[in-house]
Design an enzyme around this catalytic site. Structure first.
Site, PDB file in Angstrom:
ATOM      1  CB  SER A   1      19.691  82.796  15.570  1.00  5.52           C
ATOM      2  OG  SER A   1      19.410  84.146  15.836  1.00  5.52           O
TER       3      SER A   1
ATOM      4  CG  ASP B   1      17.016  80.673  21.619  1.00  3.99           C
ATOM      5  OD1 ASP B   1      15.902  80.426  22.115  1.00  3.99           O
ATOM      6  OD2 ASP B   1      17.708  81.637  21.976  1.00  3.99           O
TER       7      ASP B   1
ATOM      8  CG  HIS C   1      20.561  83.368  20.654  1.00  3.30           C
ATOM      9  ND1 HIS C   1      19.244  82.988  20.464  1.00  3.30           N
ATOM     10  CD2 HIS C   1      20.972  83.856  19.445  1.00  3.30           C
ATOM     11  CE1 HIS C   1      18.885  83.239  19.218  1.00  3.30           C
ATOM     12  NE2 HIS C   1      19.918  83.755  18.576  1.00  3.30           N
TER      13      HIS C   1
END
Length: 316
Positions: free
Chosen positions: A153, A181, A242
């Site tokens: 992230s 991601d 995610h």
């Protein structure tokens, strides 16, 4: 785990503005090895003043893990990944815990302002990681070719900022950056200087699992779009998709099977069937992706449950 889903509402639960400011002294390093499987917590300053790493440890490959928004350096998914890296490949694993800067203390709020602060903090954490790398290279004589960064992230973009900084410091490039991601909000229109980019390491691998919370454009030498990079099997919330990127990589590290990426030119094109895959055209997700010659965008089909592989019996 990281939770960008709090951005969807854009309001505060408690009517307060979070303070996610932090400085270098707030950052902790969780260090895992076969001798210390549960990890020990260190500060960079201690490493500068004492030779805490043994030569036998430093001679191994090193993985530096960087978490994202609302998370911590010892979150359960990173902990599982660290144990897999130690068990399978005898890595020295160092997880960078910047939880205060990632607004972890405000995990119950639905706050856009806190996320914006965390985004701004990624550059500071990236510089910290680069300075720590300089310490490893100069004091402990670790070659850059032994170091890879794995960021989830916001941690993916933080890894990119670290990659840019080590080059500015003339240390060379990291062996690899794996972006799990990479965060989308606040990065959707950013160019290379302001996000993870394929020039940030010798090899950059990106695993896309959420079109809502992650970026949906190529950032690496190879970009894997798992289940088309939109949402993941078994997930009803974007935050679940995610986080699946971390779980997929952990399973790939275990090498029970290979998540195969098949060439995919664009969202509007049909991916090449896995049945036609060969070693020179397709790529296995994971630590050995660099050993495959193909680069670009790849579609990765997966099953709902671990180890997630959907390979139709094909082996690369």
């Amino acid at each position: 785990a990281d939770d960008l889903t709090t951005l969807r509402n854009g309001t505060l639960d408690r009517g307060i503005t979070p303070d996610c400011t932090f400085n270098e002294k707030d950052i902790e390093l969780h260090v895992y090895s076969r001798d210390k499987r549960n990890g020990i917590i260190l500060k960079k300053e201690i490493l500068k003043n004492y030779d805490l790493f043994q030569k036998s440890q430093i001679s191994h490959q090193i993985a530096i893990l960087i978490h994202g928004f609302l998370s911590t350096g010892n979150n359960e998914n990173f902990d599982a990944m660290a144990k897999a890296l130690i068990e399978i490949d005898n890595f020295l694993v160092i997880s960078v815990d910047w939880k205060k800067g990632a607004c972890n203390a405000f995990a119950s709020t639905n706050d856009v302002l806190g996320y914006s602060q965390a985004v701004g903090n990624t550059r500071h954490v990236g510089k910290y990681v680069a300075d720590f790398t300089k310490l490893l290279v100069e004091q402990y004589k670790v070659p850059m070719s032994n170091i890879r960064l794995i960021g989830h992230s916001l941690g993916a973009h933080t890894s990119g900022f670290a990659g840019k900084e080590v080059q500015r410091l003339k240390l060379g490039k990291y062996k690899e950056i794996i972006g799990l991601d990479p965060a989308g909000p606040s990065f959707l229109t950013n160019k290379c200087p302001n996000r993870l980019c394929e020039t940030d390491a010798e090899y950059v691998q990106a695993i896309h699992t959420s079109a809502i919370l992650g970026v949906y454009y190529n950032v690496g030498s190879v970009d894997f779009y798992v289940n088309y990079g939109k949402s993941q099997p078994g997930c009803s919330e974007p935050s679940c998709s995610h986080t699946k990127a971390v779980k997929y990589l952990t399973e790939c590290i275990k090498r029970e099977c290979c998540l195969i990426g098949t060439p995919w030119k664009s969202y509007f094109s049909t991916p090449k069937p896995i049945s036609q895959c060969k070693r020179d055209t397709c790529v296995c997700v994971g630590l050995n992706a660099q050993s495959y010659p193909a680069k670009g965008s790849f579609y990765v089909p997966v099953e709902k449950d671990a180890p997630y592989c959907h390979n139709e019996g094909i082996k690369l």
